[in-house]
Design an enzyme around this catalytic site. Sequence first.
Site, short mmCIF file in Angstrom:
data_model
loop_
_atom_site.label_atom_id
_atom_site.label_comp_id
_atom_site.label_asym_id
_atom_site.label_seq_id
_atom_site.Cartn_x
_atom_site.Cartn_y
_atom_site.Cartn_z
N ASP A 441 0.85 -1.35 -0.22
CA ASP A 441 0.11 -0.09 0.04
C ASP A 441 0.91 1.42 -0.02
O ASP A 441 2.07 1.29 0.18
CB ASP A 441 -0.90 0.06 1.23
N ASP A 505 -10.57 1.94 -3.73
CA ASP A 505 -11.06 1.72 -2.34
C ASP A 505 -12.70 1.66 -2.58
O ASP A 505 -13.35 1.55 -1.66
CB ASP A 505 -10.51 2.78 -1.43
C1 DGJ Z 1 -5.84 1.74 1.83
C2 DGJ Z 1 -5.99 0.55 1.20
O1 DGJ Z 1 -6.66 1.01 -0.29
C3 DGJ Z 1 -7.27 -0.27 1.72
O2 DGJ Z 1 -7.65 -1.23 0.82
C4 DGJ Z 1 -6.64 -0.81 3.00
O3 DGJ Z 1 -5.75 -1.74 2.73
C5 DGJ Z 1 -6.18 0.48 3.88
N1 DGJ Z 1 -5.34 1.32 3.08
C6 DGJ Z 1 -5.76 -0.07 5.21
O4 DGJ Z 1 -4.94 0.94 5.76
#
Ligand code: DGJ
Length: 701
Positions: A441, A505
């Site tokens: 991430d 997301d």
């Molecule tokens: C952002 C990501 O896009 C999510 O899927 C998740 O992993 C969160 N961060 C976790 O902090």
Amino acid sequence: MTKIIHLISKNCSLIIKVEHNPEILHWGAKINQIDPELLLSTERPISQARLDVDVPLSLCPELGSGHFNAPGIEGHRNSYDWAPVFKLTEQQLSDQSVVFTLQDDVAKLQLEIDIKLDFDSDVIQKRIKVTNIGESKYNLSKLSATLPLPTHANELISFYGRWSREFQTNRQSFTHGGFMQENRRGRTSHENFPGLLAGSEHFNEQTGQVWGFHLGWSGNHQLRADVRSDGRRFVQAGELLLAGEAVLQPSQSYTTPWLYATYSNTGLNGISKRFHRFVRNNIIKFPVNKPRPVHLNTWEGIYFEHNPAYIMKMADEAAVMGVERFIIDDGWFIGRHGERAALGDWYLDKQKYPNGLEPVISHINDLGMEFGLWVEPEMISQDSLLYKAHPDWVLELQGYHQPSGRWQYVLDLQNPDCFNYLFERLNDLLTTYNISYLKWDMNRELVQPGHQGKPAVNGQTNALYALLDKLLAQHTEVEIESCSSGGGRIDFEILKRTHRFWASDCNDALERQTIQRGMSYFFPPEVMGAHIGPAESHTTRRMHHINMRGMTALSGHMGVELDPVKVPEQERQAFAKYITLHKKYRTLLHSGDSFRLDSPDKSQNIYGVFNADEMLITVCQLTMPDYALPSPLRINCIDNKAKYNVKLVEVPESSFQLMKQRPQWLDKTLTLSGENLKEIGLTLPILDPESAMMIHFEKVK
Ligand code: DGJ
């Protein structure tokens, strides 16, 4: 003596006129034979009241030669040598590529222009290297790859977006002036995906001439398309260099990222077909014979609440549903109880996992699933052990306050101690635990990207690539997902060292339809992470029936993103149903040719995939239909001469609100000819808004 270079691929030609400064004469449909008098027939007139010479739109256009639009190179040597003019000195030609070396003996600069045309996919790659052959430093402020467009390319589609709304498209006329996009966020970004589509008037999914462009780079970029006052037009893309970022010492070079481009005379479908083929053959490094496993990712299920016994229960349910890889997301490492702390401390939180991670992983493995883990290596929280020990590892500009993003800061990957620490931590995790997959991430932008005070987006981006490369060299079997608050880092260069993208997301299936459609112009479905989320979307609070969620996730690299323990049994069974469907069709989905169909009713999103034997089409009703009756489904990419068994795969189970009698074929298998399907079409049921159906076409042997 003027020469012509002709690079040929399956469907395209790239013809370059080579004089003192080479120029692309034609990039488009394949030319089987070049006329001997091509140079005469393409000679331009010289118009009144302009320069007295013809100015080519060269491979790196020059202000000093009379190109009054954006030049391909900009810079200076202590305020001199700022308008270089190059002369060809060498060329190396092979079947599918050419490298031109050009030199400016006054400005003391050398260019190497590298152009390849991939035979199989019709994708061009272009990059430029500049070398300072002078004796003092050269301040380079811009070096971009330029490709010309014909004058009938008079419409553009560009991409915009933001968090949870990636890959939105914007169409505009391209007849005067132009388009410009600058990305200064230090990552590929949600806002400015480095891609552009240019085409003939009214080009659409199925028809028209289209030229597609993508800059493979995960840092800052500039992307522009300009119409000159003489009507000639071009696209230009390169890294956006911050002031002072590229200072070339004597003999030092700077090389641009690759610009990827392709041409199609079958609309946008031809563009995605070509980019997908190129990505599959040249970019993705994925075990060829292994199907992409169905995921369960814990984020939307438990967020930071990690309880190993409960996670094992989630794994039990996941396995029953048919999940093949279980990924523990954020929250597993020391002190990570929420967003504000602990990034950088990549050690297991023993309070949450008193018996270690091994029992959880063994449990997952015993259930027949692979195990994956979330990390965010480039980041540091101020409230962390790492920050206490190394506050100086932050990417920053001394003397200024830097805003945090998600309460976190970026680590300076060019600091060797920091780089080594991250490698050691990640290597240790991958060595200690049976991890087959990392969700990598990256949740904030680079605001003050300073390495030892100097601008460092380029250095940071290359250091990130180096870290990934080093890790993958050591752990060849591990797969990595590129996630950046969803789709903030999606590009070809990061894909060379990752295996999948978290597209967004936003798991709201309605929004996802648009996001995934935009992404599909460049990326094949197998790298598009698409998960079924909870009934109520955590980003929009919109509710969706499982039909819409399942159908939307099914066509990408599928997963589920929720707590399977908490959902009612009926939903769990539905997950199992869509997972089974995905597995049934995933070979087709992940290796076939993807396409989208134009519908007269813009409230529908219709897309599919085919190979030599079968075809799968999804019709998604996004909003209220425009007309009382849907248009027949007419499939232009079907084999005209073949016959197909046509069978419904899925239609919303719950009662239709907008239809009182269904077409009878929904309950039968029809045998229809390609010709009928193309010219007459198949009548569709009336779908309610936010629902989807799927149809399978099997070629009769
Ligand atoms: C952002 C990501 O896009 C999510 O899927 C998740 O992993 C969160 N961060 C976790 O902090």
